[in-house]
Design an enzyme around this catalytic site. Structure first.
Site, PDB file in Angstrom:
ATOM      1  N   TYR A   1      12.921  29.048  51.396  1.00 39.79           N
ATOM      2  CA  TYR A   1      12.709  28.682  52.954  1.00 39.79           C
ATOM      3  C   TYR A   1      11.510  27.641  52.976  1.00 39.79           C
ATOM      4  O   TYR A   1      11.352  27.200  54.248  1.00 39.79           O
ATOM      5  CB  TYR A   1      12.402  29.971  53.915  1.00 39.79           C
ATOM      6  CG  TYR A   1      13.400  31.085  53.853  1.00 39.79           C
ATOM      7  CD1 TYR A   1      14.679  30.855  53.086  1.00 39.79           C
ATOM      8  CD2 TYR A   1      13.010  32.399  54.166  1.00 39.79           C
ATOM      9  CE1 TYR A   1      15.524  31.651  53.094  1.00 39.79           C
ATOM     10  CE2 TYR A   1      13.952  33.305  54.104  1.00 39.79           C
ATOM     11  CZ  TYR A   1      15.152  33.126  53.540  1.00 39.79           C
ATOM     12  OH  TYR A   1      16.097  34.155  53.377  1.00 39.79           O
TER      13      TYR A   1
ATOM     14  N   HIS B   1      17.074  36.074  44.900  1.00 41.08           N
ATOM     15  CA  HIS B   1      17.788  35.682  46.170  1.00 41.08           C
ATOM     16  C   HIS B   1      19.519  35.695  45.910  1.00 41.08           C
ATOM     17  O   HIS B   1      20.141  35.930  46.782  1.00 41.08           O
ATOM     18  CB  HIS B   1      17.252  34.288  46.258  1.00 41.08           C
ATOM     19  CG  HIS B   1      17.545  33.882  47.708  1.00 41.08           C
ATOM     20  ND1 HIS B   1      16.515  33.123  48.288  1.00 41.08           N
ATOM     21  CD2 HIS B   1      18.484  34.182  48.755  1.00 41.08           C
ATOM     22  CE1 HIS B   1      16.803  33.069  49.620  1.00 41.08           C
ATOM     23  NE2 HIS B   1      17.987  33.781  49.649  1.00 41.08           N
TER      24      HIS B   1
HETATM   25  N1  LIG Z   1      18.823  36.915  51.135  1.00 39.61           N
HETATM   26  C1  LIG Z   1      19.619  36.201  51.625  1.00 39.61           C
HETATM   27  O1  LIG Z   1      20.541  35.591  50.955  1.00 39.61           O
HETATM   28  C2  LIG Z   1      19.430  35.568  53.337  1.00 39.61           C
HETATM   29  C3  LIG Z   1      20.189  34.745  53.725  1.00 39.61           C
HETATM   30  C4  LIG Z   1      20.091  34.484  54.749  1.00 39.61           C
HETATM   31  C5  LIG Z   1      19.128  34.898  55.746  1.00 39.61           C
HETATM   32  N2  LIG Z   1      18.174  35.913  55.159  1.00 39.61           N
HETATM   33  C6  LIG Z   1      16.861  36.387  55.839  1.00 39.61           C
HETATM   34  O2  LIG Z   1      17.526  37.273  57.000  1.00 39.61           O
HETATM   35  C7  LIG Z   1      17.075  36.810  58.365  1.00 39.61           C
HETATM   36  C8  LIG Z   1      17.935  36.913  59.455  1.00 39.61           C
HETATM   37  O3  LIG Z   1      19.048  36.477  59.401  1.00 39.61           O
HETATM   38  P1  LIG Z   1      19.657  34.978  59.994  1.00 39.61           P
HETATM   39  O4  LIG Z   1      18.265  34.291  60.403  1.00 39.61           O
HETATM   40  O5  LIG Z   1      20.425  34.314  58.906  1.00 39.61           O
HETATM   41  O6  LIG Z   1      20.369  35.348  61.180  1.00 39.61           O
HETATM   42  P2  LIG Z   1      20.207  36.156  62.356  1.00 39.61           P
HETATM   43  O7  LIG Z   1      18.890  36.857  62.472  1.00 39.61           O
HETATM   44  O8  LIG Z   1      21.346  37.273  62.650  1.00 39.61           O
HETATM   45  O9  LIG Z   1      20.365  35.270  63.826  1.00 39.61           O
HETATM   46  C9  LIG Z   1      19.014  34.297  63.918  1.00 39.61           C
HETATM   47  C10 LIG Z   1      19.479  33.685  65.307  1.00 39.61           C
HETATM   48  O10 LIG Z   1      19.856  34.392  66.504  1.00 39.61           O
HETATM   49  C11 LIG Z   1      18.809  33.959  67.560  1.00 39.61           C
HETATM   50  N3  LIG Z   1      18.254  35.223  67.903  1.00 39.61           N
HETATM   51  C12 LIG Z   1      17.521  36.150  67.426  1.00 39.61           C
HETATM   52  N4  LIG Z   1      17.503  36.990  68.343  1.00 39.61           N
HETATM   53  C13 LIG Z   1      17.919  37.000  69.528  1.00 39.61           C
HETATM   54  C14 LIG Z   1      18.122  37.619  70.661  1.00 39.61           C
HETATM   55  N5  LIG Z   1      17.414  38.649  70.752  1.00 39.61           N
HETATM   56  N6  LIG Z   1      18.719  36.839  71.753  1.00 39.61           N
HETATM   57  C15 LIG Z   1      19.476  35.883  71.641  1.00 39.61           C
HETATM   58  N7  LIG Z   1      19.382  35.087  70.365  1.00 39.61           N
HETATM   59  C16 LIG Z   1      18.580  35.691  69.366  1.00 39.61           C
HETATM   60  C17 LIG Z   1      17.792  33.022  66.800  1.00 39.61           C
HETATM   61  O11 LIG Z   1      17.527  32.264  67.656  1.00 39.61           O
HETATM   62  P3  LIG Z   1      15.834  31.989  68.181  1.00 39.61           P
HETATM   63  O12 LIG Z   1      14.982  31.821  66.924  1.00 39.61           O
HETATM   64  O13 LIG Z   1      15.933  30.761  69.149  1.00 39.61           O
HETATM   65  O14 LIG Z   1      15.737  33.248  68.962  1.00 39.61           O
HETATM   66  C18 LIG Z   1      18.610  32.605  65.614  1.00 39.61           C
HETATM   67  O15 LIG Z   1      19.341  31.326  65.983  1.00 39.61           O
HETATM   68  C19 LIG Z   1      16.448  35.359  57.902  1.00 39.61           C
HETATM   69  O16 LIG Z   1      15.790  34.745  58.819  1.00 39.61           O
HETATM   70  C20 LIG Z   1      16.016  35.538  56.444  1.00 39.61           C
HETATM   71  O17 LIG Z   1      14.780  35.990  56.508  1.00 39.61           O
HETATM   72  C21 LIG Z   1      18.406  36.421  53.873  1.00 39.61           C
END
Ligand SMILES: NC(=O)c1ccc[n+]([C@@H]2O[C@H](COP(=O)([O-])OP(=O)(O)OC[C@H]3O[C@@H](n4cnc5c(N)ncnc54)[C@H](OP(=O)(O)O)[C@@H]3O)[C@@H](O)[C@H]2O)c1
Length: 274
Positions: free
Chosen positions: A51, A109
């Site tokens: 990241y 990862h």
């Molecule tokens: N291990 C892996 O391979 C892997 C892969 C991907 C992700 N991850 C981890 O998992 C975390 C979460 O997954 P993700 O970031 O992919 O997706 P997510 O948490 O499902 O979605 C994040 C998105 O949703 C929006 N959001 C969040 N809360 C909200 C709410 N209450 N109302 C409206 N919109 C909302 C955010 O926008 P705003 O920021 O504008 O609120 C952002 O665009 C990542 O950040 C990372 O740390 C791990």
């Protein structure tokens, strides 16, 4: 907001929800959101060397003035860093960037053909108390079964993509049976849940926002969600989920949105497929 904890297989306590930081912004923006999240009550911060935000995360932790031992810090080993020596080197880079002397949970990862060698380094870091717990991400049952053949210590966590459109029942059941805690990335399907009719109906019924319904659904499945947000109100909203309960009937209705294991909000980089 007080967040409950769960126990990992090694008896280490892990918060029942965490803060995701993928695409958290530049160094300054990352520090601000991390500080905000910690001050709002989040204990677990999820990052990864991939990241490129570990420096900002470290700054946010320092600026929050919260004691290091009250924070559960997670980072991950990237695909280019597999192998015993490379893993140790990558780990040292991560702790330098984060400005900490230990990591609470270090994760592989993505699965890789060097899993066994890499895992030996993870076990070394664990045994030498550089990391409090070790785990993997995106491992399927066959990856875990393969790892079992050489591992002295099995992963305490498997972080995988889970949301109502991909409930991953088989791997979730396998992990539960083998005492591996499941953590859900992409827990609100990066927003895809917002337009779903059932989600709109349940949001009205429980008087909670759609993300709150979905995050609560994860918690009731014994899964730890790690939603990402860069907006203070949404960061706060996402942990305000401990004052209501979704009925078992509605849990089943959400489960029925499942479209299969291969439904994903992101395409993994090509070098990660193994
Ligand atoms: N291990 C892996 O391979 C892997 C892969 C991907 C992700 N991850 C981890 O998992 C975390 C979460 O997954 P993700 O970031 O992919 O997706 P997510 O948490 O499902 O979605 C994040 C998105 O949703 C929006 N959001 C969040 N809360 C909200 C709410 N209450 N109302 C409206 N919109 C909302 C955010 O926008 P705003 O920021 O504008 O609120 C952002 O665009 C990542 O950040 C990372 O740390 C791990």
């Amino acid at each position: 907001m007080k967040i409950k904890s769960k126990l990992l297989s090694n008896n280490i306590s892990i918060p029942s929800i965490g803060f995701g930081t993928y695409k958290s912004g530049n160094e300054k923006e990352t520090a601000i959101v991390v500080k905000e999240a910690l001050n709002l009550g989040y204990k677990m911060i999820d990052t990864a060397s991939f990241y490129k935000n570990e420096v900002g995360i470290g700054n946010g932790i320092k600026e929050s003035k919260i004691n290091r031992e009250d924070i559960f810090l997670v980072t991950k080993l990237w695909n280019d860093d597999h192998g015993y020596e490379n893993t140790i080197e990558a780990f040292n880079k991560s702790i330098n960037n984060l400005k900490v002397d230990y990591i609470d949970l270090y994760l592989v990862h993505w699965p890789n053909k060097l899993n066994a060698e890499t895992w030996r380094a993870f076990e070394y870091l664990y045994e030498n108390k550089k990391v409090k717990s070790i785990g993997v991400c995106n491992f399927k049952i066959e990856h875990l079964e393969e790892l079992k053949k050489t591992a002295k210590i099995m992963p305490m966590v498997n972080q995988i993509e889970i949301h109502p459109f991909s409930t991953k029942n088989d791997i979730v059941n396998y992990c539960e049976y083998n005492n591996i805690q499941v953590v859900a990335w992409g827990p609100i399907a990066r927003g895809r849940v917002f337009t779903n009719d059932l989600m709109i109906e349940l949001s009205n019924k429980y008087k909670k926002s759609i993300p709150q319904i979905v995050l609560r659904w994860h918690i009731q499945r014994n899964i730890i969600p790690i939603p990402k947000s860069s907006n203070k109100d949404r960061i706060k909203e996402n942990i305000d989920i401990f004052d209501f309960e979704i009925s078992s009937e509605d849990m089943k209705r959400i489960n029925s949105l499942n479209e299969g294991d291969n439904i994903s909000v992101s395409t993994p980089p090509v070098n990660t497929i193994y």
